[in-house]
Scaffold this active site. Structure first.
Site, PDB file in Angstrom:
ATOM      1  N   ASP A 161       3.367  -4.161   7.930  1.00 12.26           N
ATOM      2  CA  ASP A 161       2.159  -3.353   7.789  1.00 12.26           C
ATOM      3  C   ASP A 161       0.975  -4.287   8.024  1.00 12.26           C
ATOM      4  OD1 ASP A 161      -0.084  -2.046   6.969  1.00 12.26           O
ATOM      5  OD2 ASP A 161       0.674  -1.495   4.991  1.00 12.26           O
ATOM      6  N   HIS A 186       0.870  -1.177   0.000  1.00 11.08           N
ATOM      7  CA  HIS A 186       0.000   0.000   0.000  1.00 11.08           C
ATOM      8  C   HIS A 186       0.910   1.231   0.000  1.00 11.08           C
ATOM      9  CE1 HIS A 186      -2.720   3.006   1.813  1.00 11.08           C
ATOM     10  NE2 HIS A 186      -3.732   2.206   1.501  1.00 11.08           N
TER      11      HIS A 186
HETATM   12  C1  PLP Z   1      -2.370  -2.571   3.663  1.00 12.45           C
HETATM   13  C2  PLP Z   1      -2.636  -1.175   4.147  1.00 12.45           C
HETATM   14  N1  PLP Z   1      -1.665  -0.498   4.747  1.00 12.45           N
HETATM   15  C3  PLP Z   1      -1.837   0.741   5.230  1.00 12.45           C
HETATM   16  C4  PLP Z   1      -3.045   1.367   5.096  1.00 12.45           C
HETATM   17  C5  PLP Z   1      -3.193   2.752   5.638  1.00 12.45           C
HETATM   18  O1  PLP Z   1      -4.158   2.795   6.627  1.00 12.45           O
HETATM   19  P1  PLP Z   1      -4.646   4.214   7.180  1.00 12.45           P
HETATM   20  O2  PLP Z   1      -5.145   4.959   5.989  1.00 12.45           O
HETATM   21  O3  PLP Z   1      -5.703   3.880   8.165  1.00 12.45           O
HETATM   22  O4  PLP Z   1      -3.445   4.865   7.780  1.00 12.45           O
HETATM   23  C6  PLP Z   1      -4.095   0.722   4.464  1.00 12.45           C
HETATM   24  C7  PLP Z   1      -5.396   1.400   4.266  1.00 12.45           C
HETATM   25  O5  PLP Z   1      -6.135   1.107   3.355  1.00 12.45           O
HETATM   26  C8  PLP Z   1      -3.889  -0.593   3.978  1.00 12.45           C
HETATM   27  O6  PLP Z   1      -4.870  -1.270   3.382  1.00 12.45           O
END
Ligand code: PLP
Length: 428
Positions: free
Chosen positions: A217, A140
Site C-alpha cells: 500500500d 489503513h
Molecule cells: C496508507 C493509506 N492507504 C490507503 C489509503 C486510501 O486512500 P484512498 O482513500 O485515496 O483510496 C490511505 C488514505 O488515507 C492511506 O493513508
C-alpha cells in the site's frame, strides 16, 4: 517551481498553489498540515484538467474522431508517465478510482479466481479454506477490510504482524507468520499515522521464498519518496492521485505483467471485453481488462501534470525536505510537556506523518483550537483503528507535511498546541 540539491525552494513552490494564498478562520493564513488526507493541487494540475476539457474532451478508446484520438493519447500518455515514475512498464499500470479500489481489485480478483475465473495460470490467486492472508497491525482500513472480506468470501484465514510500542513492525514474527499456505502479504509502505516505513523489500523477499504474492500500500509513499517497483520487488502497488498533488477520482494499481496477464477481472462491462455473446464474454489483455467503462481522462491528465511537477522537484529532494520538517517537528513537539508522539522518535525509516496525544485534551478539541488559528490537522483514528488500539490510544491529532510546508509552520503548530493546553487548563 524550484529545487535545490537536498532541499526545496518553498517560497517558489507555495506560489504555485493558489489555495495557499487564502486566509481561513479569524483572517489567519492557511497552514495546511493535512496532506496525508489529501494534498493541495498546483496550478499546473488544475490547468491540465481544464485544458483537456477545453481542447480535447471525448471518450478515450472509443471514438474514431480526432478528439477521441487525442483523448486516447492523453490517457495513454498519462499511463506511460506514471509507469516511468515508479519504474514500471505502461502495461503494468492500471488506472482505478483510488488506492482503496486498487487494493479491492486484487482482493476481488482473488475471490473471482477462487470461483474459477481467470486463465489457466490463475491458480496462484486462489484462496481456499486453510490458506492465509498476512497483513500488519499498522494498516489503513483500505488495506485491512478488503482482506477481511476476501477471507470471509473464501474461508481463508487472516493473520497479522504486530507493531512494537514505538510503532515499528515486529519483524521477528515474520518467519513464523509466513507459511506454505500464505497466499498474499499486504503491507503498508509508509504508515499514515506514525510515518513508519517498513522494510518492504525484505518482507517481499521472505514472502516470495514461501511462494506468496506481495502487495504494498503505497498511498503514503509514492507521493513522498522515490519508489521503484523493481527495487521493492513487490507484485502489486496501490496509490492515489489526490495525495500526490493530482486530482481526485483516479488511482493506480501497479501489477507485475505476468500476474496481470493471468488475473481475472474485478469490475466488468464495456471497454474491457474482447468478444461478447449473450451467453458469455472474453476479456482484453491487461491493463484494459481491469478498466471497465469510460475512463477518467481529465483526471489522468491532471495526474500526469502532478507527476511532471514532482519529477521537476526531484523525489529525492521531496523526501529530504520532508525529513527536515519531520525532524524539526519531532524536536519541537518533544519539548512540550504533556505531548506524546506516536511512532518512531527519529526520522530513520520514518516519513512525514506526526501523530500525537496531548494529555488532558481530546484530539477533537486540539484540532478545533488549531483550526481557530488557521492550522489544518486531522483528528481521530485516521482510518487506522487497530494501530491506535495497539499504541494504547483511542484517537490522536496528526500533522502531515508536503512540499509546500515550512519550518515556520511547524513552529506555529507547536505554539498552537501550547495554546490549546492553556485554553483547556491541561498540565504543561
Ligand atoms: C496508507 C493509506 N492507504 C490507503 C489509503 C486510501 O486512500 P484512498 O482513500 O485515496 O483510496 C490511505 C488514505 O488515507 C492511506 O493513508
Amino acid at each position: 517551481m524550484t529545487a535545490f540539491p537536498g532541499h526545496l525552494d518553498t517560497d517558489a513552490i507555495r506560489a504555485d498553489f493558489p489555495v495557499l494564498a487564502r486566509t481561513v478562520r479569524n483572517g489567519n493564513p492557511l497552514i495546511y498540515l493535512d496532506s496525508g488526507a489529501t494534498s493541495q493541487k498546483p496550478a499546473a494540475v488544475l490547468d491540465a484538467e481544464r485544458q483537456f476539457y477545453e481542447r480535447h474532451n471525448a471518450a478515450a478508446h472509443r471514438g474514431t474522431h480526432l478528439l477521441g484520438e487525442e483523448a486516447t493519447d492523453v490517457y495513454e500518455g498519462a499511463r506511460a508517465k506514471v509507469a516511468a515514475f515508479i519504474g514500471a512498464e505502461p502495461g503494468e499500470v492500471v488506472f482505478t478510482k483510488n488506492a482503496t479500489e486498487a487494493i479491492n481489485l486484487v482482493a476481488y480478483a482473488m475471490s473471482n479466481a477462487t470461483a474459477g475465473g481467470g486463465s489457466p495460470g490463475s491458480g496462484r490467486f486462489r484462496a481456499l479454506p486453510g490458506d492465509e492472508v498476512l497483513i500488519t497491525e499498522m494498516e489503513h482500513h483500505a488495506n485491512l477490510v478488503p482482506w477481511q472480506q476476501l477471507c470471509e468470501r473464501t474461508g481463508a484465514t487472516l493473520r497479522w504482524l504486530n507493531v512494537t510500542p514505538d510503532g515499528r513492525l515486529a519483524l521477528e514474527q515474520l518467519e513464523a507468520m509466513l507459511t506454505g499456505r500464505t497466499k498474499i502479504v499486504a503491507v503498508t509502505h509508509q504508515s499514515n499515522v506514525t510515518g513508519t516505513i517498513p522494510p518492504v523489500a525484505e518482507i517481499a523477499r521472505a514472502a516470495h521464498d514461501r511462494g506468496a504474492l506481495v502487495l504494498a500500500d503505497a498511498a503514503q509513499s509514492v507521493p513522498h519518496q522515490p519508489v521503484d517497483v523493481a527495487a521493492l520487488g513487490v507484485d502489486f502497488l496501490a496509490f492515489s492521485s489526490h495525495k500526490m498533488l493530482g486530482p481526485y477520482g483516479i488511482g493506480v494499481l501497479y501489477g507485475r505483467a505476468e500476474l496481470l496477464e493471468a488475473m481475472p477481472p474485478f469490475l466488468t462491462g464495456g471497454s474491457m471485453i474482447e468478444v461478447v455473446r449473450l451467453e458469455r464474454s472474453t476479456f482484453l489483455p491487461p491493463p484494459q481488462r481491469f478498466e471497465p467503462g469510460v475512463p477518467a481522462v481529465a483526471e489522468a491528465a491532471g495526474l500526469a501534470a502532478a507527476v511532471d511537477y514532482l519529477t521537476g522537484l526531484g523525489m529525492g529532494n521531496v523526501a529530504a525536505h520532508e525529513e527536515s520538517l519531520t525532524a524539526h517537528a519531532l524536536d519541537t513537539l518533544r519539548e512540550i510537556n504533556g505531548v506524546r508522539i506516536l511512532g518512531p522518535d527519529s526520522t530513520k525509516d520514518r516519513g512525514g506523518a506526526v501523530a500525537f496525544e496531548v494529555q488532558g485534551v481530546h484530539p477533537h478539541d486540539v484540532g478545533q483550537v488549531l483550526d481557530e488559528l488557521g492550522i489544518a490537522v486531522r483528528t481521530g483514528h485516521h482510518c487506522a483503528w487497530p494501530l491506535h488500539r495497539a499504541l494504547g490510544v483511542q484517537a490522536s491529532t496528526r500533522a502531515t507535511f508536503y512540499v509546500y510546508n515550512t519550518h515556520a509552520e511547524v513552529d506555529a503548530l507547536a505554539e498552537g498546541i501550547r495554546y490549546a493546553q492553556r485554553f483547556f487548563g491541561a498540565r504543561q
